[in-house]
Design a protein around this motif. Structure first.
Motif, PDB file in Angstrom:
ATOM      1  N   PRO A  44       9.455  18.162 -49.825  1.00  0.00           N
ATOM      2  CA  PRO A  44       8.552  17.589 -50.845  1.00  0.00           C
ATOM      3  C   PRO A  44       7.113  18.062 -50.669  1.00  0.00           C
ATOM      4  O   PRO A  44       6.407  18.269 -51.652  1.00  0.00           O
ATOM      5  N   VAL A  45       6.696  18.271 -49.419  1.00  0.00           N
ATOM      6  CA  VAL A  45       5.313  18.712 -49.166  1.00  0.00           C
ATOM      7  C   VAL A  45       5.097  20.124 -49.724  1.00  0.00           C
ATOM      8  O   VAL A  45       4.105  20.407 -50.402  1.00  0.00           O
ATOM      9  N   ASP A  46       6.061  21.013 -49.446  1.00  0.00           N
ATOM     10  CA  ASP A  46       5.941  22.387 -49.957  1.00  0.00           C
ATOM     11  C   ASP A  46       6.032  22.421 -51.480  1.00  0.00           C
ATOM     12  O   ASP A  46       5.330  23.183 -52.144  1.00  0.00           O
ATOM     13  N   ILE A  47       6.931  21.599 -52.029  1.00  0.00           N
ATOM     14  CA  ILE A  47       7.067  21.554 -53.493  1.00  0.00           C
ATOM     15  C   ILE A  47       5.756  21.081 -54.116  1.00  0.00           C
ATOM     16  O   ILE A  47       5.243  21.686 -55.056  1.00  0.00           O
ATOM     17  N   ALA A  48       5.199  20.014 -53.542  1.00  0.00           N
ATOM     18  CA  ALA A  48       3.951  19.465 -54.097  1.00  0.00           C
ATOM     19  C   ALA A  48       2.825  20.491 -54.031  1.00  0.00           C
ATOM     20  O   ALA A  48       2.041  20.639 -54.977  1.00  0.00           O
ATOM     21  N   LEU A  49       2.752  21.231 -52.931  1.00  0.00           N
ATOM     22  CA  LEU A  49       1.712  22.255 -52.794  1.00  0.00           C
ATOM     23  C   LEU A  49       1.873  23.318 -53.886  1.00  0.00           C
ATOM     24  O   LEU A  49       0.905  23.735 -54.535  1.00  0.00           O
ATOM     25  N   GLY A  50       3.125  23.765 -54.088  1.00  0.00           N
ATOM     26  CA  GLY A  50       3.390  24.762 -55.126  1.00  0.00           C
ATOM     27  C   GLY A  50       3.004  24.252 -56.509  1.00  0.00           C
ATOM     28  O   GLY A  50       2.413  24.979 -57.311  1.00  0.00           O
ATOM     29  N   VAL A  51       3.320  22.985 -56.778  1.00  0.00           N
ATOM     30  CA  VAL A  51       3.008  22.410 -58.093  1.00  0.00           C
ATOM     31  C   VAL A  51       1.492  22.277 -58.273  1.00  0.00           C
ATOM     32  O   VAL A  51       0.954  22.501 -59.357  1.00  0.00           O
ATOM     33  N   ARG A  52       0.788  21.936 -57.186  1.00  0.00           N
ATOM     34  CA  ARG A  52      -0.676  21.824 -57.259  1.00  0.00           C
ATOM     35  C   ARG A  52      -1.301  23.164 -57.610  1.00  0.00           C
ATOM     36  O   ARG A  52      -2.190  23.260 -58.456  1.00  0.00           O
ATOM     37  N   VAL A  53      -0.829  24.216 -56.945  1.00  0.00           N
ATOM     38  CA  VAL A  53      -1.382  25.545 -57.230  1.00  0.00           C
ATOM     39  C   VAL A  53      -1.009  25.962 -58.659  1.00  0.00           C
ATOM     40  O   VAL A  53      -1.835  26.510 -59.398  1.00  0.00           O
ATOM     41  N   LEU A  54       0.231  25.660 -59.061  1.00  0.00           N
ATOM     42  CA  LEU A  54       0.667  25.982 -60.426  1.00  0.00           C
ATOM     43  C   LEU A  54      -0.225  25.282 -61.452  1.00  0.00           C
ATOM     44  O   LEU A  54      -0.710  25.909 -62.403  1.00  0.00           O
ATOM     45  N   ALA A  55      -0.441  23.977 -61.243  1.00  0.00           N
ATOM     46  CA  ALA A  55      -1.237  23.197 -62.198  1.00  0.00           C
ATOM     47  C   ALA A  55      -2.650  23.771 -62.303  1.00  0.00           C
ATOM     48  O   ALA A  55      -3.175  23.974 -63.405  1.00  0.00           O
ATOM     49  N   SER A  56      -3.231  24.059 -61.157  1.00  0.00           N
ATOM     50  CA  SER A  56      -4.593  24.573 -61.146  1.00  0.00           C
ATOM     51  C   SER A  56      -4.668  25.916 -61.881  1.00  0.00           C
ATOM     52  O   SER A  56      -5.589  26.164 -62.670  1.00  0.00           O
ATOM     53  N   ALA A  57      -3.673  26.771 -61.614  1.00  0.00           N
ATOM     54  CA  ALA A  57      -3.665  28.103 -62.246  1.00  0.00           C
ATOM     55  C   ALA A  57      -3.429  27.982 -63.753  1.00  0.00           C
ATOM     56  O   ALA A  57      -4.080  28.671 -64.548  1.00  0.00           O
ATOM     57  N   LEU A  58      -2.531  27.096 -64.170  1.00  0.00           N
ATOM     58  CA  LEU A  58      -2.268  26.917 -65.608  1.00  0.00           C
ATOM     59  C   LEU A  58      -3.549  26.447 -66.310  1.00  0.00           C
ATOM     60  O   LEU A  58      -3.894  26.926 -67.380  1.00  0.00           O
ATOM     61  N   GLY A  59      -4.244  25.513 -65.651  1.00  0.00           N
ATOM     62  CA  GLY A  59      -5.482  24.994 -66.224  1.00  0.00           C
ATOM     63  C   GLY A  59      -6.517  26.102 -66.377  1.00  0.00           C
ATOM     64  O   GLY A  59      -7.184  26.219 -67.411  1.00  0.00           O
ATOM     65  N   LYS A  60      -6.627  26.908 -65.340  1.00  0.00           N
ATOM     66  CA  LYS A  60      -7.608  28.001 -65.360  1.00  0.00           C
ATOM     67  C   LYS A  60      -7.256  29.033 -66.442  1.00  0.00           C
ATOM     68  O   LYS A  60      -8.113  29.463 -67.209  1.00  0.00           O
ATOM     69  N   LEU A  61      -5.965  29.403 -66.501  1.00  0.00           N
ATOM     70  CA  LEU A  61      -5.541  30.406 -67.487  1.00  0.00           C
ATOM     71  C   LEU A  61      -5.701  29.856 -68.919  1.00  0.00           C
ATOM     72  O   LEU A  61      -6.011  30.618 -69.835  1.00  0.00           O
ATOM     73  N   ALA A  62      -5.503  28.548 -69.064  1.00  0.00           N
ATOM     74  CA  ALA A  62      -5.609  27.952 -70.401  1.00  0.00           C
ATOM     75  C   ALA A  62      -7.058  27.845 -70.867  1.00  0.00           C
ATOM     76  O   ALA A  62      -7.320  27.614 -72.040  1.00  0.00           O
ATOM     77  N   SER A  63      -7.983  27.984 -69.920  1.00  0.00           N
ATOM     78  CA  SER A  63      -9.400  27.913 -70.320  1.00  0.00           C
ATOM     79  C   SER A  63      -9.948  29.300 -70.670  1.00  0.00           C
ATOM     80  O   SER A  63     -11.090  29.424 -71.111  1.00  0.00           O
ATOM     81  N   GLU A  64      -9.154  30.330 -70.460  1.00  0.00           N
ATOM     82  CA  GLU A  64      -9.628  31.705 -70.722  1.00  0.00           C
ATOM     83  C   GLU A  64      -9.695  31.987 -72.234  1.00  0.00           C
ATOM     84  O   GLU A  64      -8.897  31.469 -72.994  1.00  0.00           O
TER      85      GLU A  64
END
Ligand SMILES: [Zn+2]
Length: 435
Positions: free
Chosen positions: A415-435
């Motif tokens: 769960p810790v590794d999954i959560a880390l991956g999802v956090r990075v995914l969320a952050s990247a999606l947010g950043k890409l969506a602001s471009e």
């Protein structure tokens, strides 16, 4: 426990993205119950073949979760399902994430599902952070990544990217539970997905960016003690069949100097494939002869005919082909020396995919800003993203899985590794969506 990460999603100031890892773990466990076999003692064995009642129940459940999150839902004719969080400029190409939920018989509960439920949680986490993305952010559930039912992998993403002819796809026969006469056209209609498959293909400018989160299905991250992998390229398999024909005979009466033993020739061919693959000196070149059918297959009979199947993969199709050329030269010499006939049949070849340097850089920026050590790596298994790469800039995130095990009930990601991956995914999606 909730975990935090600084987001560079939208607007000026970084927002805090909180992943609800308790809820996500709970949802992964629930999804694992939509399975046609009972959990075993080895772990959670999951069998969820596309368009079976279990798959349909899982789809219904996912749609309920997405509706709760306020996402717009669209389904195409092959059952690919699009869950869209509409951005402030909805006409711009969207940013997408997605994966698959189907599972081969006796599989684990993380392959594909982490990318689907993790993608949903990434969107919910961005919503909770108060982000208002400029571009829409879309979660995509892709139909039949596994070849179990129709004999071809990545069915949904192949059609989405125009890699598979719709008429050929509709004529594919199901091999599930003896239902050989049922074609995809019939099976999908029964599942409620109607309309022409020609409408499935998306235009090349449909997505601004695509990021798939997936378990590694290999041992490297765990071995190196790293929590995350950023994929830079996806290797692609090519497959061939070789038939070797010699002369059979009595194992006692046929004298050694007179033999034209097809299996001895096959043994040399297998070793030639291994030798030339190793000779590239590149770790990304891999080749496997995984089947060997011997005729007549009796202990006291000299093999007269052998069929081998080869799976050869690389990130560079030219290098993959040059290994094949070297093998073909050996085949010529081998056939002459052993007096056997060797025929090569081309079965299938897919193109390797290269990840977008820009998306890879965005993922690296998110990791650097949050002190996450990520490994740049190649995916040796192929994924839906291999095909999405034909219509959109893509990248993938890998999370470690225990002992590199996948497609088995004991497949496990923490769960810790999954959560880390999802956090990075969320952050990247947010950043890409602001471009
Ligand atoms: Zn998968």
């Amino acid at each position: 426990m909730q975990t935090h990460i600084a987001s560079y999603a939208a607007q000026d100031k970084p927002r805090t993205i909180e992943i609800d890892d308790v809820r996500l773990t709970d949802e992964l466990n629930t999804l694992a119950t939509f399975s046609s076999i009972e959990p075993s003692s080895e772990g959670t064995a999951v069998t969820r073949v596309v368009f079976t009642p279990d798959d349909m129940r899982a789809r219904m459940w996912l749609k309920t979760l997405a509706t709760e999150a306020g996402l717009d839902i669209r389904e195409d004719a092959v059952g690919n399902t699009f869950f869209r969080w509409i951005g402030s400029e909805p006409d711009l190409p969207a940013v997408a994430t997605g994966s698959h939920m189907d599972a081969i018989p006796q599989a684990g509960m993380y392959d594909g599902t982490v990318g689907v439920l993790g993608g949903l949680e990434a969107i919910r986490a961005l919503q909770r952070s108060g982000a208002c993305p400029r571009r829409s952010i879309e979660l995509v559930l892709l139909t039949s990544e596994e070849p179990t039912r129709f004999g071809i992998g990545c069915l949904g993403s192949r059609l989405l990217s125009g890699t598979l002819d719709p008429a050929r796809a509709d004529a594919l026969h199901g091999a599930q539970r003896g239902s050989e006469e049922e074609t995809l056209a019939e099976v999908r209609a029964t599942a409620g997905f109607t309309g022409p498959l020609t409408g499935v293909r998306l235009p090349a400018d449909h997505y601004h960016a695509w990021v798939e989160l997936h378990i590694e299905q290999g041992p490297l991250l765990e071995r190196e003690g790293l929590p995350l992998g950023i994929v830079t390229a996806i290797a692609a398999p090519a497959s061939y069949r070789f038939t070797l024909e010699g002369i059979g005979g009595h194992a006692g009466a046929l004298l050694m100097p007179d033999r034209r033993d097809a299996l001895c020739a096959a043994a040399e061919l297998i070793l030639s494939i291994e030798r030339h693959t190793l000779a590239t000196g590149v770790i990304d070149s891999v080749a496997t002869v995984g089947t060997c059918d011997v005729y007549p297959g009796a202990v006291n009979s000299v093999p007269s005919r052998v069929t081998l199947q080869l799976d050869i993969r690389d990130t560079d199709p030219t290098r993959r082909e040059s290994v094949m050329q070297s093998v073909r030269r050996d085949i010529e010499a081998l056939a002459a020396r052993r007096q056997v006939r060797i025929t090569e049949t081309f079965v299938n070849a897919d193109e390797p995919a290269h990840c977008s340097p820009h998306i890879v850089e965005v993922l690296n920026q998110v990791c650097r800003a949050n002190g996450i050590a990520a490994k740049q790596m190649v995916s040796r298994a192929y994924h839906d993203s291999s095909f999405i790469a034909r219509i959109a800039p893509i990248a993938m995130l890998f999370i470690p899985c225990r002992n590199g095990v996948s497609h088995r009930p004991d497949e496990y990601a923490s769960p810790v590794d999954i959560a880390l991956g999802v956090r990075v995914l969320a952050s990247a999606l947010g950043k890409l969506a602001s471009e």
